[in-house]
Scaffold this motif. Structure first.
Motif, PDB file in Angstrom:
ATOM      1  N   THR A  82       0.571  -1.211  -0.076  1.00 47.37           N
ATOM      2  CA  THR A  82       0.420   0.359   0.168  1.00 47.37           C
ATOM      3  C   THR A  82       1.036   1.669   0.527  1.00 47.37           C
ATOM      4  O   THR A  82       1.993   1.207   1.091  1.00 47.37           O
ATOM      5  CB  THR A  82      -0.610   0.212   0.911  1.00 47.37           C
ATOM      6  N   LYS A 107       1.364   5.796 -10.937  1.00 45.18           N
ATOM      7  CA  LYS A 107       0.812   4.876 -12.521  1.00 45.18           C
ATOM      8  C   LYS A 107       2.035   3.661 -12.156  1.00 45.18           C
ATOM      9  O   LYS A 107       1.070   2.595 -12.699  1.00 45.18           O
ATOM     10  CB  LYS A 107       0.696   5.688 -13.552  1.00 45.18           C
ATOM     11  N   LEU A 110       0.926   1.280  -9.481  1.00 48.40           N
ATOM     12  CA  LEU A 110      -1.159  -0.020  -9.814  1.00 48.40           C
ATOM     13  C   LEU A 110      -0.424  -0.998 -11.293  1.00 48.40           C
ATOM     14  O   LEU A 110      -1.151  -1.856 -10.698  1.00 48.40           O
ATOM     15  CB  LEU A 110      -2.060   1.917 -10.565  1.00 48.40           C
ATOM     16  N   LYS A 111       0.497  -0.130 -11.543  1.00 49.02           N
ATOM     17  CA  LYS A 111       0.819  -0.985 -12.831  1.00 49.02           C
ATOM     18  C   LYS A 111       1.516  -2.008 -12.112  1.00 49.02           C
ATOM     19  O   LYS A 111       1.784  -3.541 -12.758  1.00 49.02           O
ATOM     20  CB  LYS A 111       1.587  -0.747 -13.981  1.00 49.02           C
ATOM     21  N   LYS A 115      -1.485  -1.120  -4.133  1.00 48.01           N
ATOM     22  CA  LYS A 115      -2.696  -0.772  -4.210  1.00 48.01           C
ATOM     23  C   LYS A 115      -1.958   1.208  -3.139  1.00 48.01           C
ATOM     24  O   LYS A 115      -1.118   1.433  -2.663  1.00 48.01           O
ATOM     25  CB  LYS A 115      -3.102  -1.329  -2.910  1.00 48.01           C
ATOM     26  N   MET A 116      -2.863   2.143  -4.099  1.00 48.53           N
ATOM     27  CA  MET A 116      -2.464   3.716  -4.007  1.00 48.53           C
ATOM     28  C   MET A 116      -3.723   3.873  -3.166  1.00 48.53           C
ATOM     29  O   MET A 116      -4.823   3.575  -2.679  1.00 48.53           O
ATOM     30  CB  MET A 116      -3.037   4.641  -5.335  1.00 48.53           C
ATOM     31  N   TYR A 142      -3.987  11.145  -7.197  1.00 46.55           N
ATOM     32  CA  TYR A 142      -3.119  10.604  -6.798  1.00 46.55           C
ATOM     33  C   TYR A 142      -2.455  10.209  -4.950  1.00 46.55           C
ATOM     34  O   TYR A 142      -2.273   9.427  -4.479  1.00 46.55           O
ATOM     35  CB  TYR A 142      -2.407  10.053  -7.799  1.00 46.55           C
TER      36      TYR A 142
END
Length: 173
Positions: A82, A107, A110-111, A115-116, A142
């Motif tokens: 996270t 990005k 996430l890629k 988890k953001m 974000y």
């Protein structure tokens, strides 16, 4: 709360100062601090909860230490991790690239399965474009944007609020 790592890079010392303010406001011993210039991929693998701090330079470039590490960063498996990000930028002089570094890192996280957390409203900022805005919801960044050039009077208030937010989000992740 388990240990959390805060990785940061600073060109002129401003991100360093804000990071130290962040650490003071965090008020817990669960935060390990590491400069990205000294980091390795192995350092990232030691933590499930991460915070990144950086500035955006020129026309949307990462801070130079983050830029130097970016090829390695793209190889990190963020599965079960996270991540929260705060970034510095100038929303007036660089309105079309405001805090792009937040989005560039988010990005990749996430890629690579991460988890953001720590999304922050775009309302109240004067930028025109930003890679840091969610593609599916342009009303959110974000992470937390900080503009020391134009809104330094809001930095402490924003940090306090965002720290409270991400502590709760880390606990529920």
């Amino acid at each position: 709360m388990e240990n959390i790592a805060l990785f940061y890079g600073s060109e002129t010392g401003v991100t360093d100062d804000i990071t130290r303010d962040f650490v003071s406001l965090w008020e817990q011993d669960t935060l390990d601090l590491m400069e990205i210039a000294d980091a390795t991929v192995i350092d990232f693998n030691k933590y499930e909860k991460l915070i990144f701090a950086l500035s955006t330079w020129y026309d949307g470039d990462l801070q130079s230490d983050w830029e130097d590490f970016f090829d390695d960063f793209k190889t990190i498996d963020f599965t079960n991790k996270t991540v929260a990000i705060f970034g510095l930028g100038d929303q007036v002089a660089y309105a079309e690239y405001f805090v792009d570094g937040i989005g560039i890192l988010a990005k990749e996280v996430l890629k690579n399965g991460g988890k953001m957390i720590g999304y922050w409203p775009t309302k109240g900022y004067q930028h025109t474009e930003s890679v840091a805005m969610l593609e599916e919801n342009s009303e959110l960044f974000y992470g937390l944007p900080i503009d020391e050039d134009n809104e330094s009077q809001l930095t402490d208030e924003r940090l306090v609020s965002w720290i409270s937010q991400i502590k709760k989000e880390f606990q529920s992740s």
